[in-house]
Write a protein that holds these residues in place. Structure first.
Motif, PDB file in Angstrom:
ATOM      1  N   TYR A 138      35.634  36.506  29.515  1.00  0.00           N
ATOM      2  CA  TYR A 138      36.553  37.423  30.168  1.00  0.00           C
ATOM      3  C   TYR A 138      37.972  37.195  29.695  1.00  0.00           C
ATOM      4  CZ  TYR A 138      33.063  38.376  33.772  1.00  0.00           C
ATOM      5  OH  TYR A 138      31.959  38.761  34.454  1.00  0.00           O
TER       6      TYR A 138
ATOM      7  N   VAL B  55      41.331  38.087  31.543  1.00  0.00           N
ATOM      8  CA  VAL B  55      41.958  38.647  32.745  1.00  0.00           C
ATOM      9  C   VAL B  55      43.315  39.220  32.349  1.00  0.00           C
ATOM     10  CG1 VAL B  55      42.888  38.144  35.034  1.00  0.00           C
ATOM     11  CG2 VAL B  55      40.745  37.093  34.305  1.00  0.00           C
TER      12      VAL B  55
ATOM     13  N   PHE C   1      46.011  40.453  38.049  1.00  0.00           N
ATOM     14  CA  PHE C   1      45.474  39.840  39.250  1.00  0.00           C
ATOM     15  C   PHE C   1      46.453  40.154  40.377  1.00  0.00           C
ATOM     16  CE2 PHE C   1      44.966  36.471  42.319  1.00  0.00           C
ATOM     17  CZ  PHE C   1      43.607  36.245  42.341  1.00  0.00           C
TER      18      PHE C   1
ATOM     19  N   VAL D 211      41.112  42.107  40.532  1.00  0.00           N
ATOM     20  CA  VAL D 211      41.213  41.516  39.198  1.00  0.00           C
ATOM     21  C   VAL D 211      40.821  42.576  38.179  1.00  0.00           C
ATOM     22  CG1 VAL D 211      40.405  39.692  37.657  1.00  0.00           C
ATOM     23  CG2 VAL D 211      40.552  39.269  40.115  1.00  0.00           C
ATOM     24  N   TYR D 212      41.707  42.824  37.217  1.00  0.00           N
ATOM     25  CA  TYR D 212      41.391  43.727  36.104  1.00  0.00           C
ATOM     26  C   TYR D 212      41.265  42.867  34.851  1.00  0.00           C
ATOM     27  CZ  TYR D 212      42.281  46.477  31.958  1.00  0.00           C
ATOM     28  OH  TYR D 212      42.203  46.998  30.693  1.00  0.00           O
ATOM     29  N   GLY D 213      40.238  43.129  34.072  1.00  0.00           N
ATOM     30  CA  GLY D 213      40.066  42.375  32.846  1.00  0.00           C
ATOM     31  C   GLY D 213      39.170  43.092  31.860  1.00  0.00           C
TER      32      GLY D 213
END
Length: 79
Positions: free
Chosen positions: A26, A28, A31, A42-44
């Motif tokens: 991942y 990230v 957050f 959380v965007y990732g």
């Protein structure tokens, strides 16, 4: 992932995914905590290559980069 309702369910699902995408990782990108709504977002981006056995089909060698957003809601004030 429709049946994933807890962090424990998610970690078990990820263990299964990483058997056939063993280099999965991942990145990230964002957050955020929302105290009013008692959640964390959380965007990732997930990166990985289908090289391992045990998936829905034989290894393809194809790679993916997939955007995702997880929102985790807390039942008690733990932010």
């Amino acid at each position: 992932m429709a049946g994933i309702t807890s962090l424990r369910d998610y970690t078990e699902w990820m263990k299964g995914l990483l058997t056939f995408v063993p280099d999965g990782q991942y990145e990230v990108r964002s957050f955020a905590a929302d105290e009013k709504r008692q959640n964390v977002a959380v965007y990732g981006v997930f990166h990985g290559t289908h090289t391992g056995e045990g998936g829905p089909c034989p290894p393809t060698g194809k790679s993916t980069s997939t955007d995702y957003v997880y929102v985790m809601t807390f039942e008690r004030k733990k932010l």
